[in-house]
Design a protein around this motif. Structure first.
Motif, short mmCIF file in Angstrom:
data_model
loop_
_atom_site.label_atom_id
_atom_site.label_comp_id
_atom_site.label_asym_id
_atom_site.label_seq_id
_atom_site.Cartn_x
_atom_site.Cartn_y
_atom_site.Cartn_z
N VAL A 173 36.46 41.03 37.25
CA VAL A 173 35.58 41.30 36.11
C VAL A 173 36.33 40.90 34.84
CG1 VAL A 173 34.30 43.04 34.83
CG2 VAL A 173 34.43 43.18 37.32
N SER A 215 31.69 38.65 32.75
CA SER A 215 31.39 38.01 34.03
C SER A 215 31.99 38.82 35.17
CB SER A 215 31.94 36.58 34.08
OG SER A 215 33.35 36.58 34.07
N ALA A 216 31.36 38.69 36.32
CA ALA A 216 31.86 39.35 37.53
C ALA A 216 31.82 38.35 38.68
CB ALA A 216 31.01 40.57 37.87
#
Length: 773
Positions: free
Chosen positions: A252, A313-314
């Motif tokens: 993450v 973002s992941a």
């Protein structure tokens, strides 16, 4: 329904590669060799250019790799300076970040329109940055940058028709640690960075990095004495990795950056012969030294750009035994505000706006944009060596841009003063008219695609590659311009409103062959079909003629290459030859609105690029290494199509001429030497680099003044560090020969040339200190 059927067909084809592949060999956890020095040196260089970890020498593709350590040593802090380390890359700086552009092999999209995408895709940790303006934030925690040259549509999508800049950042350390460094450079520039990270629990690591940078600028606005072309930037980036075992990894990332720039300003450079016969501009330009080295301006409105970039973002990676399933979900937001003096003078208007002085007006521009993007990628990639190695997946992309733009124009309409040389001067008692144009417009781009690429290992030394991507694109807009005049006035068209949309399906793909001549020599040949989606010319001066679609840009590219490791692998030497032809090339064209220069996006016709590229990395001794590259690029216009309704005459004479921002020759060489001084407590490292670039044109219309002559830059650095690498001090010299150059020249009608001068266009010195803990 037809589009969905095509998507299902493409997906089933792509995923079918995984269903019918030979049983996969269980992959070991990758730890790229050479990671300690950023993946650069004589060790193995691991890249992810094909969406899976591979040795650079095994990838049938022309790639330049630059480590984060190299960027730090050279004071390269953003994409706009990266062209100094990658020969085939050029950067076009606009007045604001939203107007900047990157080119690879001479090909790139330069446009002010919100309904078009770049030709060079920037990807950071697997997330595509949809706009070039998002890419201008400072580099932070970079492990390496991979520059993929030529169309990359199969794996990276439609906005990679010229190439990809793939940026990979460092993972958090497993043991607690960090660093703090500070740098100062002449001109009152200083930078501070710091990072801390380590384990938070079983399988959980995290890092937090921040920076602050400030520079006064390299020019002056003589109107008020303010500095220009400087900046103040700061930002944070956090990264959390959860990896409880060898089969699952969750990453993450969150980041925020804020930029405040007092430029880049359009300085007036070359004056065209005969431009000042009327005397209109002479008094206002008198405080400036008008030549190609001028960095100063005389504006009654300071240039200003403010940017805020943020995102999260992941990425989830799951080892399926013979393949890895990857999901990347990301959201990004970008806010941009810009203002500039559009008449480039402090005393306009000076004459009654009539006859030869019809465009002698004050013109001020202000605007902002809010940009949001959401992307989702789901892919599966084979692990280890097997007969059929593959990557296949789905991709979704949606962006929304909301723009506001204001242009204020002030003209002198009547004066009691006596005419001078046929022109009527104005003073405080004269009559003035102020007019405005305001536009609000929203642009949405939606795309979804299915892609796949497979490598068949026919023998241990002979392989075949095939890939394909199906893309569905939709561009939609609504536009409204209000004006205080029913007719056009300088730089502003009358009121206009419109809505519209266009949608297209497109295919891109690649085929190739790869042969290992021996264990250290690999040869390859590829064909790539490139595709860049449709566009709409949504911009401030939009008219009914601009509401129609700009056709997709398509390309056919051919490349052959040889990758070698020689002299007991102390030397890697890679060479590639390429040819690519682009049809319906999407490009900017200069036009006029009531006598003032504006730009329009158009399908410019056919262009092509061909050339030869060399990359090398040599370890001459254990303490001395050389690396760099050289390229010859012939990028030119085959056939230019004049836009319908253009106020500027299109000349057939530009056919066969070079594309803008495409130097024919460019090269870099960097040397790193650990001096054999035999000191017990310290090491002393010497770093030096030379960058050469041949003559470059900046104008597709081939204005003879819109060029930068050939130049070379020489940098030098010396670092003293403790043996345990805990403390270090570096002394840096940039542009030792004090070579002046510009990165942009724009003709302003028939009067003069505007130019932008970067920070590195003068000699300066600096010092930095770092502490690792």
């Amino acid at each position: 329904m037809q589009t969905k059927a095509k998507l299902c067909l493409a997906l089933s084809t792509a995923l079918g590669m995984s269903l019918f592949a030979a049983p996969a060999i269980a992959a070991e956890a990758q730890s790229p060799a050479g990671e300690e020095n950023g993946g650069i040196g004589t060790g193995e260089i691991i890249v992810t250019a094909q969406k899976r970890a591979q040795n650079l020498q095994d990838v049938p593709l022309a790639i330049s790799v630059v480590s984060g350590a190299q960027l730090e040593r050279a004071n390269v802090n953003s994409a706009e300076q990266l062209f100094q380390r990658v020969p085939t890359l050029t950067f076009r700086k606009g007045n604001t970040n939203k107007d900047s552009a990157l080119s690879i092999r001479g090909v790139g999209t330069i446009s002010f329109a919100s309904g078009v995408e770049p030709s060079v895709s920037t990807v950071i940790d697997g997330v595509v940055f949809a706009r070039t303006g998002q890419q201008t934030s400072d580099f932070l925690d970079v492990e390496r940058i991979e520059v993929l040259r030529g169309p990359q549509g199969s794996l990276f999508g439609k906005n990679a028709s010229a190439g990809v800049i793939n940026i990979i950042t460092r993972d958090p350390p497993k043991a607690f640690g960090g660093y703090l460094d500070a740098a100062w450079y002449e001109g009152n520039e200083f930078r501070v960075r710091g990072s801390v990270g380590g384990a938070l629990g079983e399988g959980l690591t995290a890092s937090l990095t921040g920076f602050y940078a400030k520079y006064d600028g390299n020019g002056v606005n003589v109107f008020n004495g303010h500095k220009i072309n400087g900046y103040e930037h700061w930002g944070l980036r956090g990264k959390v990795v959860y990896q409880p075992n060898d089969t699952f990894k969750l990453t993450v990332i969150g980041d925020y950056a804020q930029n405040n720039d007092n430029g880049y300003a359009d300085s007036i450079g070359q004056v065209f012969p005969g431009a000042y016969t009327t005397g209109v501009f002479i008094p206002s330009l008198a405080p400036l030294t008008l030549n190609d080295r001028n960095k100063n301006i005389d504006n009654d409105l300071d240039p200003l750009t403010r940017d805020r970039n943020s995102g999260v973002s992941a990425q989830m990676d799951i080892d399926l035994g013979g393949a890895t399933l990857t999901s990347i979900t990301a959201y990004r937001h970008w806010y941009n505000y810009q203002q500039r003096d559009g008449d480039f003078r402090s005393d306009a208007p000076k004459y009654v706006a009539a006859g030869a002085a019809a465009s002698d007006v004050l013109s001020h521009d202000r605007g902002d944009l809010k940009f949001d993007q959401f992307t989702q990628e789901l892919r599966v990639a084979s692990s280890g060596k097997q007969f059929l190695e593959y990557v296949a997946g789905l991709y979704y992309y949606h962006t929304k841009e909301v723009d506001f733009f204001n242009r204020t124009v002030k003209a002198c309409t009547a004066s009691t003063l006596a005419p001078v040389n046929g022109l009527t001067p104005c003073d405080a008692s004269s009559t003035y008219l102020t007019q405005q144009g305001n536009a609000d417009f929203t642009t949405k781009l939606t795309s979804y695609s299915a892609f796949g690429q497979a490598t068949a290992n026919f023998t241990p030394t002979f392989r075949g590659i095939i890939g394909s991507r199906y893309t569905h694109d939709k561009v939609a807009f609504d536009f409204s311009r209000r004006s205080t005049s029913a007719t056009a006035f300088p730089g502003v068209n009358p009121a206009f409103a419109a809505t519209g949309a266009t949608a297209k399906d497109g295919w891109s793909g690649n085929v190739g062959l790869q042969y290992d001549v021996d264990k250290d020599v690999m040869a390859y040949g590829t064909y790539t079909r490139g595709y860049k989606g449709p566009a709409i010319n949504v911009f401030f001066n939009m008219l009914a003629r601009d509401t129609g679609p700009i056709a997709p840009e398509k390309s056919d590219a051919y490349e052959i290459g040889l990758k070698t490791r020689l002299f007991d692998r102390r030397l890697t030497f890679n060479i590639a030859a390429f040819y690519a032809k682009y049809n319906n090339y999407q490009a900017n064209f200069l036009d006029l609105v009531a006598g003032q220069v504006v730009t329009r996006l158009t399908n410019a016709g056919s262009v092509s690029t061909r050339g030869v590229e060399v990359d090398f990395n040599a370890s001459l001794t254990d303490n001395f290494s050389l690396n760099g590259g050289f390229n010859y690029t012939d990028a030119h216009i085959n056939k230019f199509n004049c836009p319908t309704g253009a106020a500027v005459t299109c000349a057939d004479a530009i056919n066969g001429k070079p594309l803008p921002f495409a130097p024919k020759y460019k090269g870099t060489v960097t040397a790193d030497w650990r001096l054999p001084l035999g000191l017990e407590a310290f090491n002393v490292d010497l770093n030096t680099s030379v960058v050469y670039q041949s003559k470059t044109s900046f104008d597709i219309n081939q204005n003879p003044y819109a060029i930068q002559t050939a130049y070379a830059l020489w940098d030098l650095g010396v670092t003293v560090r403790t043996k345990d690498d805990k403390y270090s001090v570096s002394f840096i010299a940039k542009n030792l020969t004090d070579k002046h150059f510009v990165i942009q020249r724009i003709p302003n009608g028939t009067a003069f040339m505007r130019q932008i001068t970067p920070r590195d266009a003068q000699r300066y010195f600096g010092v930095s200190a770092r502490m690792n803990f």
